[in-house]
Design an enzyme around this catalytic site. Structure first.
Site, PDB file in Angstrom:
ATOM      1  N   THR A 168     136.267  96.153 -22.327  1.00 56.97           N
ATOM      2  CA  THR A 168     135.168  96.126 -21.366  1.00 56.97           C
ATOM      3  C   THR A 168     135.391  97.081 -20.193  1.00 56.97           C
ATOM      4  O   THR A 168     134.701  96.997 -19.181  1.00 56.97           O
ATOM      5  CB  THR A 168     134.989  94.700 -20.811  1.00 56.97           C
ATOM      6  OG1 THR A 168     136.230  94.278 -20.188  1.00 56.97           O
ATOM      7  CG2 THR A 168     134.630  93.719 -21.921  1.00 56.97           C
ATOM      8  N   GLY A 189     134.978  99.902 -17.803  1.00 57.66           N
ATOM      9  CA  GLY A 189     133.900 100.805 -17.447  1.00 57.66           C
ATOM     10  C   GLY A 189     132.498 100.281 -17.703  1.00 57.66           C
ATOM     11  O   GLY A 189     131.540 101.060 -17.677  1.00 57.66           O
ATOM     12  N   THR A 190     132.352  98.974 -17.924  1.00 54.97           N
ATOM     13  CA  THR A 190     131.016  98.453 -18.216  1.00 54.97           C
ATOM     14  C   THR A 190     130.061  98.632 -17.032  1.00 54.97           C
ATOM     15  O   THR A 190     128.891  98.981 -17.218  1.00 54.97           O
ATOM     16  CB  THR A 190     131.071  96.967 -18.610  1.00 54.97           C
ATOM     17  OG1 THR A 190     131.827  96.252 -17.620  1.00 54.97           O
ATOM     18  CG2 THR A 190     131.727  96.778 -19.963  1.00 54.97           C
ATOM     19  N   GLY A 191     130.533  98.382 -15.824  1.00 50.43           N
ATOM     20  CA  GLY A 191     129.669  98.535 -14.654  1.00 50.43           C
ATOM     21  C   GLY A 191     129.243  99.979 -14.440  1.00 50.43           C
ATOM     22  O   GLY A 191     128.066 100.259 -14.144  1.00 50.43           O
ATOM     23  N   CYS A 192     130.196 100.903 -14.584  1.00 45.87           N
ATOM     24  CA  CYS A 192     129.877 102.329 -14.476  1.00 45.87           C
ATOM     25  C   CYS A 192     128.844 102.722 -15.522  1.00 45.87           C
ATOM     26  O   CYS A 192     127.870 103.424 -15.236  1.00 45.87           O
ATOM     27  CB  CYS A 192     131.134 103.167 -14.679  1.00 45.87           C
ATOM     28  SG  CYS A 192     132.497 102.817 -13.557  1.00 45.87           S
ATOM     29  N   LYS A 236     124.464  91.162 -11.452  1.00 46.40           N
ATOM     30  CA  LYS A 236     125.027  90.992 -12.794  1.00 46.40           C
ATOM     31  C   LYS A 236     125.843  89.701 -12.867  1.00 46.40           C
ATOM     32  O   LYS A 236     126.743  89.486 -12.052  1.00 46.40           O
ATOM     33  CB  LYS A 236     125.899  92.195 -13.150  1.00 46.40           C
ATOM     34  CG  LYS A 236     125.124  93.523 -13.131  1.00 46.40           C
ATOM     35  CD  LYS A 236     126.009  94.713 -13.410  1.00 46.40           C
ATOM     36  CE  LYS A 236     127.040  94.914 -12.327  1.00 46.40           C
ATOM     37  NZ  LYS A 236     127.807  96.173 -12.492  1.00 46.40           N
TER      38      LYS A 236
END
Length: 267
Positions: free
Chosen positions: A207, A209-212, A175
């Site tokens: 933003t 928690g975007t990866g989760c 990412k």
């Protein structure tokens, strides 16, 4: 068929990341969500204060309890907390899992709070990643996994991607959100191909928690889809959740994305 998707991760009492974000994402995308807790985390939109890791044997018992009773169609792994828990997860997934496994290698919170020590990073690298269908590191996490400097350009991303592929997962989604630019570029590599997946960069401070959310979305969408299709649809979902994030009023820091943007708009 409604897929049953398991999240193995830590908690977020403010609801924007971790297990809570995963379960919201699964539900928003039409999957039945289940959870195994690795750590109880005191955090909010302003950062992580402290976490308490659960006993590794108890984490393993939770995994056994799910797999011995429920058909599991995909697994998403987030925060593993320490090396012993990472090892316990790997042992149980070797025994039980016959489904896609998506690993989001959560190592450092957005606040800068370190969530994994070096022993745990080593266990993730050598014990967990070779079991995975997909890993989804961001640029700092990729640097941690590879023990090298963080990529600062698309060219360096491509170079890191080749090294990440050597760690043993079937697919890698690197990412590029930490780079500058109007678009956010991710690279998906696997099955003899590398795809560049661009999305418009959404201007919002929310933003958390975007990866989760992205990794959970991929896990929810993978049953019955190819990896490129699942990743593209998951990215579309996250982009829309980011675009709607400012309609929420949650916390005084980096707020969460709007996981139920589509469902709440219809209602």
């Amino acid at each position: 068929m409604i897929p049953n998707v398991l999240s193995i991760a830590g908690t977020d009492p403010s609801g924007g990341a971790g297990i809570q974000a995963d379960l919201k994402t699964f539900s928003a995308l039409g999957a039945y969500g289940m959870s195994v807790i690795t750590a109880v985390v005191a955090q909010n939109t302003q950062g992580v204060r402290r976490f308490v890791a659960l006993d590794p044997d108890f984490v393993a018992e939770q995994i056994d309890a799910v797999f011995e009773d429920v058909r599991v169609d995909a697994v998403k792994i987030g925060m593993v907390a320490n090396a012993d828990i990472a090892q316990a997860i790997a042992q149980r997934l070797k025994k039980h899992a016959r489904c896609p496994i998506v690993l989001d290698p959560v190592m450092v919170a957005k606040s800068g709070h370190r969530l994994l020590d070096q022993a745990a990073v080593d266990q993730v690298r050598h014990g967990l990643i070779p079991l995975c269908t997909l890993i989804t590191p961001n640029l700092p996490e990729a640097a941690d996994l590879l023990g090298q400097g963080e990529a600062r350009s698309s060219q360096q991303m491509h170079a890191s991607l080749k090294d990440l592929a050597q760690l043993g997962a079937d697919w890698v989604l690197l990412k590029g959100g930490h780079l500058d630019g109007a678009d956010s570029m991710d690279l998906l590599h696997g099955d003899g191909q590398t795809l560049s997946l661009n999305a418009a960069r959404i201007q919002t401070r929310n933003t958390h928690g975007t990866g989760c959310t992205l990794s959970a979305a991929i896990a929810a969408l993978l049953p019955g889809r190819t990896m490129p299709d699942a990743v593209r649809q998951a990215k579309d979902y996250l982009t829309a959740a980011l675009a709607a994030a400012d309609t929420l009023e949650v916390g005084q820091g980096q707020g969460p994305v709007h996981h139920f943007h589509a469902a709440w708009a219809r209602s």
